[in-house]
Design a protein around this motif. Structure first.
Motif, PDB file in Angstrom:
ATOM      1  N   PHE A 198       0.869  -1.093   0.070  1.00 16.34           N
ATOM      2  CA  PHE A 198      -0.049   0.190   0.161  1.00 16.34           C
ATOM      3  C   PHE A 198       1.137   1.339  -0.119  1.00 16.34           C
ATOM      4  O   PHE A 198       0.292   2.264  -0.680  1.00 16.34           O
ATOM      5  CB  PHE A 198      -0.960  -0.079   1.316  1.00 16.34           C
ATOM      6  CG  PHE A 198      -2.024  -1.112   0.879  1.00 16.34           C
ATOM      7  CD1 PHE A 198      -3.250  -0.473   0.522  1.00 16.34           C
ATOM      8  CD2 PHE A 198      -1.899  -2.345   1.277  1.00 16.34           C
ATOM      9  CE1 PHE A 198      -4.323  -1.473   0.169  1.00 16.34           C
ATOM     10  CE2 PHE A 198      -3.048  -3.222   1.165  1.00 16.34           C
ATOM     11  CZ  PHE A 198      -4.456  -2.729   0.542  1.00 16.34           C
ATOM     12  N   GLU A 202       0.661   3.934  -2.903  1.00 19.83           N
ATOM     13  CA  GLU A 202       0.584   5.350  -2.475  1.00 19.83           C
ATOM     14  C   GLU A 202       1.546   6.256  -3.160  1.00 19.83           C
ATOM     15  O   GLU A 202       1.225   7.284  -3.528  1.00 19.83           O
ATOM     16  CB  GLU A 202       0.455   5.369  -1.020  1.00 19.83           C
ATOM     17  CG  GLU A 202       0.230   7.025  -0.490  1.00 19.83           C
ATOM     18  CD  GLU A 202       0.203   7.061   1.021  1.00 19.83           C
ATOM     19  OE1 GLU A 202      -0.974   7.598   1.550  1.00 19.83           O
ATOM     20  OE2 GLU A 202       1.240   6.752   1.707  1.00 19.83           O
ATOM     21  N   LYS A 203       2.839   5.909  -3.285  1.00 18.72           N
ATOM     22  CA  LYS A 203       3.791   6.561  -3.792  1.00 18.72           C
ATOM     23  C   LYS A 203       3.813   6.806  -5.395  1.00 18.72           C
ATOM     24  O   LYS A 203       3.852   7.995  -5.692  1.00 18.72           O
ATOM     25  CB  LYS A 203       5.108   6.043  -3.583  1.00 18.72           C
ATOM     26  CG  LYS A 203       6.559   6.586  -4.178  1.00 18.72           C
ATOM     27  CD  LYS A 203       6.850   5.984  -5.469  1.00 18.72           C
ATOM     28  CE  LYS A 203       8.012   6.855  -5.830  1.00 18.72           C
ATOM     29  NZ  LYS A 203       8.426   6.674  -7.344  1.00 18.72           N
ATOM     30  N   ILE A 207      -3.549   5.107  -4.393  1.00 15.27           N
ATOM     31  CA  ILE A 207      -4.554   5.099  -3.356  1.00 15.27           C
ATOM     32  C   ILE A 207      -4.056   6.065  -2.565  1.00 15.27           C
ATOM     33  O   ILE A 207      -2.733   6.460  -2.648  1.00 15.27           O
ATOM     34  CB  ILE A 207      -4.511   3.655  -2.647  1.00 15.27           C
ATOM     35  CG1 ILE A 207      -3.220   3.176  -1.960  1.00 15.27           C
ATOM     36  CG2 ILE A 207      -4.994   2.786  -3.614  1.00 15.27           C
ATOM     37  CD1 ILE A 207      -2.916   3.103  -0.691  1.00 15.27           C
ATOM     38  N   GLN A 208      -4.840   6.250  -1.431  1.00 13.26           N
ATOM     39  CA  GLN A 208      -4.444   7.182  -0.244  1.00 13.26           C
ATOM     40  C   GLN A 208      -5.086   6.687   0.946  1.00 13.26           C
ATOM     41  O   GLN A 208      -6.183   6.306   0.834  1.00 13.26           O
ATOM     42  CB  GLN A 208      -4.832   8.698  -0.541  1.00 13.26           C
ATOM     43  CG  GLN A 208      -4.149   9.432  -1.625  1.00 13.26           C
ATOM     44  CD  GLN A 208      -4.574  10.977  -1.696  1.00 13.26           C
ATOM     45  OE1 GLN A 208      -4.992  11.552  -0.858  1.00 13.26           O
ATOM     46  NE2 GLN A 208      -4.574  11.670  -3.045  1.00 13.26           N
ATOM     47  N   SER A 209      -4.211   6.811   1.812  1.00 15.56           N
ATOM     48  CA  SER A 209      -4.749   6.385   3.099  1.00 15.56           C
ATOM     49  C   SER A 209      -6.108   6.637   3.825  1.00 15.56           C
ATOM     50  O   SER A 209      -6.689   5.871   4.299  1.00 15.56           O
ATOM     51  CB  SER A 209      -3.489   5.991   4.254  1.00 15.56           C
ATOM     52  OG  SER A 209      -3.464   7.413   4.813  1.00 15.56           O
ATOM     53  N   TRP A 211      -8.717   7.389   2.124  1.00 17.03           N
ATOM     54  CA  TRP A 211      -9.913   6.884   1.309  1.00 17.03           C
ATOM     55  C   TRP A 211     -10.591   5.927   2.155  1.00 17.03           C
ATOM     56  O   TRP A 211     -10.257   4.845   2.757  1.00 17.03           O
ATOM     57  CB  TRP A 211      -9.437   6.252   0.175  1.00 17.03           C
ATOM     58  CG  TRP A 211      -8.822   7.121  -0.939  1.00 17.03           C
ATOM     59  CD1 TRP A 211      -8.606   8.446  -0.736  1.00 17.03           C
ATOM     60  CD2 TRP A 211      -8.323   6.909  -2.284  1.00 17.03           C
ATOM     61  NE1 TRP A 211      -8.202   9.209  -2.055  1.00 17.03           N
ATOM     62  CE2 TRP A 211      -7.738   8.169  -2.883  1.00 17.03           C
ATOM     63  CE3 TRP A 211      -8.041   5.776  -3.035  1.00 17.03           C
ATOM     64  CZ2 TRP A 211      -7.371   8.288  -4.283  1.00 17.03           C
ATOM     65  CZ3 TRP A 211      -7.545   6.050  -4.234  1.00 17.03           C
ATOM     66  CH2 TRP A 211      -7.306   7.038  -5.176  1.00 17.03           C
ATOM     67  N   ASN A 229      -6.965   3.853   6.255  1.00 14.24           N
ATOM     68  CA  ASN A 229      -6.309   4.065   7.375  1.00 14.24           C
ATOM     69  C   ASN A 229      -6.604   3.250   8.607  1.00 14.24           C
ATOM     70  O   ASN A 229      -5.910   2.779   9.426  1.00 14.24           O
ATOM     71  CB  ASN A 229      -6.153   5.555   7.681  1.00 14.24           C
ATOM     72  CG  ASN A 229      -5.505   5.883   8.932  1.00 14.24           C
ATOM     73  OD1 ASN A 229      -4.298   5.678   9.053  1.00 14.24           O
ATOM     74  ND2 ASN A 229      -6.202   6.436  10.078  1.00 14.24           N
ATOM     75  N   TRP A 364       5.855   7.440   4.145  1.00 14.23           N
ATOM     76  CA  TRP A 364       5.488   6.233   4.250  1.00 14.23           C
ATOM     77  C   TRP A 364       6.082   5.525   5.893  1.00 14.23           C
ATOM     78  O   TRP A 364       5.214   5.263   6.485  1.00 14.23           O
ATOM     79  CB  TRP A 364       5.641   5.224   3.173  1.00 14.23           C
ATOM     80  CG  TRP A 364       5.057   3.984   3.498  1.00 14.23           C
ATOM     81  CD1 TRP A 364       5.970   2.697   4.116  1.00 14.23           C
ATOM     82  CD2 TRP A 364       3.680   3.346   3.634  1.00 14.23           C
ATOM     83  NE1 TRP A 364       4.894   1.647   4.269  1.00 14.23           N
ATOM     84  CE2 TRP A 364       3.469   2.090   4.004  1.00 14.23           C
ATOM     85  CE3 TRP A 364       2.299   4.057   3.520  1.00 14.23           C
ATOM     86  CZ2 TRP A 364       2.338   1.449   4.257  1.00 14.23           C
ATOM     87  CZ3 TRP A 364       1.207   3.527   3.684  1.00 14.23           C
ATOM     88  CH2 TRP A 364       1.300   2.082   3.877  1.00 14.23           C
TER      89      TRP A 364
END
Length: 444
Positions: A198, A202-203, A207-209, A211, A229, A364
């Motif tokens: 993840f 994300e990098k 995705i983004q935590s 979401w 998250n 991260w």
């Protein structure tokens, strides 16, 4: 004679009650024995007799009788002939417990691997480690530290140890039957491996935590508020029992479920997201399912873990086993050599950089090491922490990958250290604080 018959009757009744109460557990016991035997032989490279007399010599599991068919690569186990379970091998996916719905010859996909070797010294490549002497290391104290995990072998049961300092291997040690190439089951250290995927997504802006978790059946109830998250921090608020001593959510998932991504997915909410911290292997396997949703095909999902992470850092011994539906069992079933577990620790010590390439953002590492509320400072995002001094004589910036029976990858940024320890015993039999505190004192 009447007295004897009464006693015999009571004994038989007692045995009957015990069998009735424990019969469902036999499925778990024989399942564990068959699964562990198959993987330890086929992945770990151990002899069946060795596995039976060491790894499977534990309460309840030692009730199982286990056999392994080398020709067909099949393991079977039962308890006094009851509840027989069968484990088969699938190339590239490890071993898996079968059931009557899944024929042993069913077709399956397997991940594509790139085993290219890098001409650099370990850990960044596959050449022998550099023999380097550091003036800031007290080598006498270092020797005292590395002797500690092996000082009481019958109690501590340490198998392997590797210590990296500033990207150099300064010590490694193995008991008989293990060496630098022996794959070792990391158990829940695998959770940190799955979570890293993840960070990579994300990098790359995928995705983004924060979401919402992309679970359609959650969208019409209180579970719609659960974010990635919350899942990464074990704060979903969903019902879950992580109890290995009885029939529980986790044992049913690992030894009965053909699709382990569903076990947590179908649970009801017992608290609002963020209101409760509850360690859950089901949550990690749910995340494995969510990871799979990010790709257009099952093949792309299987390839991603290795192509963008594991093989990228040269951890070629690593293998993450899959369930019957082809989902990575990110909660529990990751195998790798001690050196390759060390590579992952080094990647985190280097904050996502590997041979000039950024695999995940430095932020991260800040994210996964930020203490999760209600965990007493012991947990971040799929990594364990020392933020509140669980190990009182060790730097508080220590974070780690932890697994059942004392599998550890400790990362200590303030000391430029990565420490890998594997074995069959954990605290209090293995004194983590005593070992690590002596080790860090050796570095001035």
């Amino acid at each position: 004679m009447k007295t004897f018959k009464r006693i015999l009757l009571f004994l038989l009744l007692g045995i009957g009650v015990l069998v009735y109460l424990n019969y469902p557990k036999l499925n778990m016991i024989s399942g564990y024995a068959a699964k562990y035997m198959a993987s330890s032989v086929l992945i770990g490279g151990h002899a069946t007799k060795y596995v039976a007399t060491t790894d499977l010599d534990m309460p309840l599991i030692d009730l199982a009788s286990t056999e392994f068919d080398e020709k067909n690569k099949v393991a079977k186990a039962s308890v006094y002939g009851l509840m027989e379970r069968t484990t088969i091998d699938r190339q590239g996916l490890g071993t898996v417990l079968t059931n009557e719905k899944y024929p042993t010859d069913a077709s399956y996909l397997q991940p594509n691997r790139n085993f290219k070797k890098v001409d650099k010294p370990y850990p960044y490549g596959h050449l022998p480690p550099k023999d380097t002497v550091f003036k800031e290391i007290d080598y006498d104290l270092l020797q005292k530290a590395v002797a500690l995990p092996f000082s009481k072998p019958k109690l501590q049961k340490t198998r392997t140890l590797a210590i990296l300092y500033k990207g150099h291997l300064i010590h490694e040690e193995y008991v008989d039957g293990f060496d630098k190439d022996t794959p070792i089951l990391g158990w829940s250290m695998t959770k940190s491996v799955l979570a890293t995927c993840f960070g990579i997504l994300e990098k790359n802006g995928k995705i983004q935590s924060h979401w919402p978790a992309p679970i359609p059946e959650w969208q019409d109830d209180e579970r719609s508020a659960i974010t990635l998250n919350h899942l990464l921090r074990m704060q979903s608020g969903l019902e879950w029992s992580e109890d290995y001593t009885r029939i529980s959510d986790v044992t049913k998932m690992l030894f009965l479920d053909p699709d382990m991504t569903q076990a947590q997915r179908v649970k009801k909410a017992v608290a609002k997201p963020g209101e409760k911290w509850n360690y859950s292997s089901g949550t990690t396997n749910l995340l494995s399912g969510i990871l799979r949703q990010q790709f257009r095909s099952p093949q792309a999902y299987l390839d991603f873990l290795y192509a963008r992470f594991i093989d990228k850092i040269g951890a070629h011994s690593m293998l993450i086993e899959a369930d019957l539906e082809g989902n990575y069992v990110g909660s529990s079933y990751g195998w790798a050599s001690t050196r390759d577990w060390g590579r992952i620790g080094q990647l985190y010590l280097d904050r996502g950089q590997w041979n000039g390439e950024e695999l995940f953002k430095p932020e991260w590492v800040d994210y996964i090491t930020r203490p999760t509320a209600l965990s007493n400072g012991t947990y971040g995002a799929h990594f364990w922490l020392n933020a509140q001094g669980k190990y009182p004589d060790v730097p508080k910036d220590l974070f780690s990958m932890n697994g059942f029976q004392g599998q550890y990858v400790f990362i200590v940024p303030s000391k430029d250290l990565v420490v890998v320890r594997t074995g069959l015993a954990e605290y209090p039999d293995f004194d983590i604080n005593g070992f690590l505190s002596t080790l860090v004192r050796a570095i001035n």
